[in-house]
Design a protein around this motif. Structure first.
Motif, PDB file in Angstrom:
ATOM      1  N   GLY A   1       0.814  -1.220   0.000  1.00  0.00           N
ATOM      2  CA  GLY A   1       0.000   0.000   0.000  1.00  0.00           C
ATOM      3  C   GLY A   1       0.840   1.259   0.000  1.00  0.00           C
ATOM      4  O   GLY A   1       0.407   2.323   0.435  1.00  0.00           O
ATOM      5  N   LYS A   2       2.086   1.123  -0.470  1.00  0.00           N
ATOM      6  CA  LYS A   2       3.002   2.272  -0.538  1.00  0.00           C
ATOM      7  C   LYS A   2       3.347   2.546  -1.999  1.00  0.00           C
ATOM      8  O   LYS A   2       3.487   1.624  -2.794  1.00  0.00           O
ATOM      9  CB  LYS A   2       4.321   1.927   0.175  1.00  0.00           C
ATOM     10  CG  LYS A   2       4.312   2.037   1.680  1.00  0.00           C
ATOM     11  CD  LYS A   2       5.748   1.831   2.211  1.00  0.00           C
ATOM     12  CE  LYS A   2       5.903   2.397   3.586  1.00  0.00           C
ATOM     13  NZ  LYS A   2       7.278   2.336   4.090  1.00  0.00           N
ATOM     14  N   GLU A   3       3.519   3.832  -2.348  1.00  0.00           N
ATOM     15  CA  GLU A   3       4.097   4.152  -3.643  1.00  0.00           C
ATOM     16  C   GLU A   3       5.330   5.012  -3.384  1.00  0.00           C
ATOM     17  O   GLU A   3       5.217   6.112  -2.830  1.00  0.00           O
ATOM     18  CB  GLU A   3       3.113   4.900  -4.549  1.00  0.00           C
ATOM     19  CG  GLU A   3       3.708   5.124  -5.941  1.00  0.00           C
ATOM     20  CD  GLU A   3       2.759   5.846  -6.891  1.00  0.00           C
ATOM     21  OE1 GLU A   3       1.627   6.170  -6.456  1.00  0.00           O
ATOM     22  OE2 GLU A   3       3.150   6.093  -8.036  1.00  0.00           O
TER      23      GLU A   3
ATOM     24  N   PRO B   1      16.199  -8.051  -3.598  1.00  0.00           N
ATOM     25  CA  PRO B   1      14.819  -7.580  -3.696  1.00  0.00           C
ATOM     26  C   PRO B   1      13.911  -8.229  -2.649  1.00  0.00           C
ATOM     27  O   PRO B   1      14.046  -9.443  -2.369  1.00  0.00           O
ATOM     28  CB  PRO B   1      14.396  -8.002  -5.106  1.00  0.00           C
ATOM     29  CG  PRO B   1      15.314  -9.110  -5.473  1.00  0.00           C
ATOM     30  CD  PRO B   1      16.596  -8.909  -4.723  1.00  0.00           C
ATOM     31  N   GLU B   2      13.028  -7.438  -2.085  1.00  0.00           N
ATOM     32  CA  GLU B   2      11.958  -7.984  -1.245  1.00  0.00           C
ATOM     33  C   GLU B   2      10.699  -7.952  -2.102  1.00  0.00           C
ATOM     34  O   GLU B   2      10.215  -6.880  -2.463  1.00  0.00           O
ATOM     35  CB  GLU B   2      11.747  -7.153   0.017  1.00  0.00           C
ATOM     36  CG  GLU B   2      10.619  -7.719   0.863  1.00  0.00           C
ATOM     37  CD  GLU B   2      10.240  -6.875   2.058  1.00  0.00           C
ATOM     38  OE1 GLU B   2      10.423  -5.649   2.024  1.00  0.00           O
ATOM     39  OE2 GLU B   2       9.736  -7.452   3.032  1.00  0.00           O
ATOM     40  N   GLU B   3      10.207  -9.168  -2.422  1.00  0.00           N
ATOM     41  CA  GLU B   3       9.066  -9.268  -3.355  1.00  0.00           C
ATOM     42  C   GLU B   3       7.791  -9.766  -2.699  1.00  0.00           C
ATOM     43  O   GLU B   3       6.721  -9.708  -3.311  1.00  0.00           O
ATOM     44  CB  GLU B   3       9.457 -10.203  -4.512  1.00  0.00           C
ATOM     45  CG  GLU B   3      10.632  -9.646  -5.312  1.00  0.00           C
ATOM     46  CD  GLU B   3      11.240 -10.658  -6.269  1.00  0.00           C
ATOM     47  OE1 GLU B   3      11.698 -11.710  -5.786  1.00  0.00           O
ATOM     48  OE2 GLU B   3      11.225 -10.391  -7.480  1.00  0.00           O
TER      49      GLU B   3
ATOM     50  N   GLU C   1      11.678  11.353  15.110  1.00  0.00           N
ATOM     51  CA  GLU C   1      11.125  12.608  14.564  1.00  0.00           C
ATOM     52  C   GLU C   1      11.146  12.685  13.040  1.00  0.00           C
ATOM     53  O   GLU C   1      10.707  13.673  12.459  1.00  0.00           O
ATOM     54  CB  GLU C   1      11.906  13.797  15.145  1.00  0.00           C
ATOM     55  CG  GLU C   1      13.286  14.016  14.544  1.00  0.00           C
ATOM     56  CD  GLU C   1      14.344  13.068  15.103  1.00  0.00           C
ATOM     57  OE1 GLU C   1      14.005  12.226  15.971  1.00  0.00           O
ATOM     58  OE2 GLU C   1      15.498  13.174  14.663  1.00  0.00           O
ATOM     59  N   ILE C   2      11.631  11.642  12.376  1.00  0.00           N
ATOM     60  CA  ILE C   2      11.746  11.729  10.911  1.00  0.00           C
ATOM     61  C   ILE C   2      11.059  10.526  10.263  1.00  0.00           C
ATOM     62  O   ILE C   2      11.061   9.432  10.816  1.00  0.00           O
ATOM     63  CB  ILE C   2      13.239  11.802  10.491  1.00  0.00           C
ATOM     64  CG1 ILE C   2      13.371  12.002   8.967  1.00  0.00           C
ATOM     65  CG2 ILE C   2      14.006  10.574  10.946  1.00  0.00           C
ATOM     66  CD1 ILE C   2      13.046  13.357   8.494  1.00  0.00           C
ATOM     67  N   SER C   3      10.436  10.779   9.131  1.00  0.00           N
ATOM     68  CA  SER C   3       9.865   9.684   8.332  1.00  0.00           C
ATOM     69  C   SER C   3       9.689  10.192   6.904  1.00  0.00           C
ATOM     70  O   SER C   3       9.657  11.412   6.665  1.00  0.00           O
ATOM     71  CB  SER C   3       8.495   9.249   8.880  1.00  0.00           C
ATOM     72  OG  SER C   3       7.558  10.295   8.665  1.00  0.00           O
TER      73      SER C   3
HETATM   74  N1  C2G Z   1      13.112   3.454  10.324  1.00  0.00           N
HETATM   75  C1  C2G Z   1      13.680   3.993  11.484  1.00  0.00           C
HETATM   76  N2  C2G Z   1      13.464   5.279  11.788  1.00  0.00           N
HETATM   77  C2  C2G Z   1      12.707   6.071  10.983  1.00  0.00           C
HETATM   78  C3  C2G Z   1      12.144   5.544   9.801  1.00  0.00           C
HETATM   79  C4  C2G Z   1      12.369   4.218   9.485  1.00  0.00           C
HETATM   80  O1  C2G Z   1      14.378   3.278  12.232  1.00  0.00           O
HETATM   81  N3  C2G Z   1      12.502   7.362  11.333  1.00  0.00           N
HETATM   82  C5  C2G Z   1      13.353   2.047  10.025  1.00  0.00           C
HETATM   83  C6  C2G Z   1      12.074   1.217  10.028  1.00  0.00           C
HETATM   84  O2  C2G Z   1      11.741   0.837  11.359  1.00  0.00           O
HETATM   85  C7  C2G Z   1      12.484   0.015   9.174  1.00  0.00           C
HETATM   86  C8  C2G Z   1      13.481   0.645   8.177  1.00  0.00           C
HETATM   87  O3  C2G Z   1      13.872   1.921   8.723  1.00  0.00           O
HETATM   88  O4  C2G Z   1      13.167  -0.958   9.978  1.00  0.00           O
HETATM   89  C9  C2G Z   1      12.871   0.861   6.811  1.00  0.00           C
HETATM   90  O5  C2G Z   1      11.693   1.628   6.977  1.00  0.00           O
HETATM   91  P1  C2G Z   1      10.645   1.661   5.761  1.00  0.00           P
HETATM   92  O6  C2G Z   1      11.355   1.957   4.498  1.00  0.00           O
HETATM   93  O7  C2G Z   1       9.479   2.487   6.182  1.00  0.00           O
HETATM   94  O8  C2G Z   1      10.215   0.120   5.694  1.00  0.00           O
HETATM   95  P2  C2G Z   1       8.779  -0.506   5.960  1.00  0.00           P
HETATM   96  O9  C2G Z   1       7.764   0.131   5.102  1.00  0.00           O
HETATM   97  O10 C2G Z   1       8.604  -0.536   7.416  1.00  0.00           O
HETATM   98  O11 C2G Z   1       8.979  -1.977   5.344  1.00  0.00           O
HETATM   99  O12 C2G Z   1       8.888  -6.673   5.306  1.00  0.00           O
HETATM  100  C10 C2G Z   1       9.205  -5.514   6.066  1.00  0.00           C
HETATM  101  C11 C2G Z   1       8.869  -4.276   5.298  1.00  0.00           C
HETATM  102  O13 C2G Z   1       9.458  -4.267   4.019  1.00  0.00           O
HETATM  103  C12 C2G Z   1       9.321  -3.065   6.093  1.00  0.00           C
END
Ligand code: C2G
Length: 129
Positions: free
Chosen positions: A45-47, A70-72, A116-118
């Motif tokens: 559900g991510k793009e 790759p994670e598929e 604090e970041i995403s």
């Molecule tokens: N992460 C983090 N701190 C953040 C953002 C992300 O430590 N501020 C970590 C997440 O906890 C994760 C990794 O970075 O361990 C990758 O985050 P995402 O790209 O958001 O991955 P996600 O959508 O959680 O996919 O099968 C598992 C999934 O593929 C995980």
């Protein structure tokens, strides 16, 4: 050699991603990153803004990363652990407990997220949320 694996989309690479990769690497000597494909992101559900090859290029430039695969699908983790002879599975603690079933194959470690970041915060702050 102690091998570590972690999974994710790693879109709009930021210091929260770097923090988890740096700490994941501290659990061993070789870090495998299973990077969500664009197709799997759709299932999640991510793009992502950056496509798989671009996100892979960025990850390969990080000193802590030794191999990107790759994670598929959701159910490849046990196979990956056996295929790559993994000793430690690491994820951010937003996934706390979700992958405990892997404990029969390997050590499972959940590390604190960088709070604090995403990627979604970056998009929102830039007005593209
Ligand atoms: N992460 C983090 N701190 C953040 C953002 C992300 O430590 N501020 C970590 C997440 O906890 C994760 C990794 O970075 O361990 C990758 O985050 P995402 O790209 O958001 O991955 P996600 O959508 O959680 O996919 O099968 C598992 C999934 O593929 C995980």
């Amino acid at each position: 050699m102690k091998k570590v694996i972690t999974y994710g989309t790693f879109d709009l690479l930021h210091y929260g991603h770097i923090n988890i990769l740096k700490r994941a690497k501290q659990h061993g000597d070789f870090l495998v990153v299973a990077l969500s494909t664009d197709e799997f992101n759709a299932i999640k559900g991510k793009e992502s803004y950056f496509k798989y090859e671009e996100r892979k290029q960025l990850l390969n430039a990080i000193r802590y990363v030794d191999l990107v695969i790759p994670e598929e699908s959701w159910d490849q983790k046990a196979r990956d652990i056996q295929k790559y002879d993994i000793d430690c599975f690491v994820m951010g603690n937003d996934w706390e407990g979700k992958f405990d079933f892997l404990k029969k194959y390997t050590e499972v470690v959940y590390l604190p997220r960088t709070p604090e970041i995403s990627t979604s915060k970056i998009k929102d702050d830039l007005g593209f949320g």
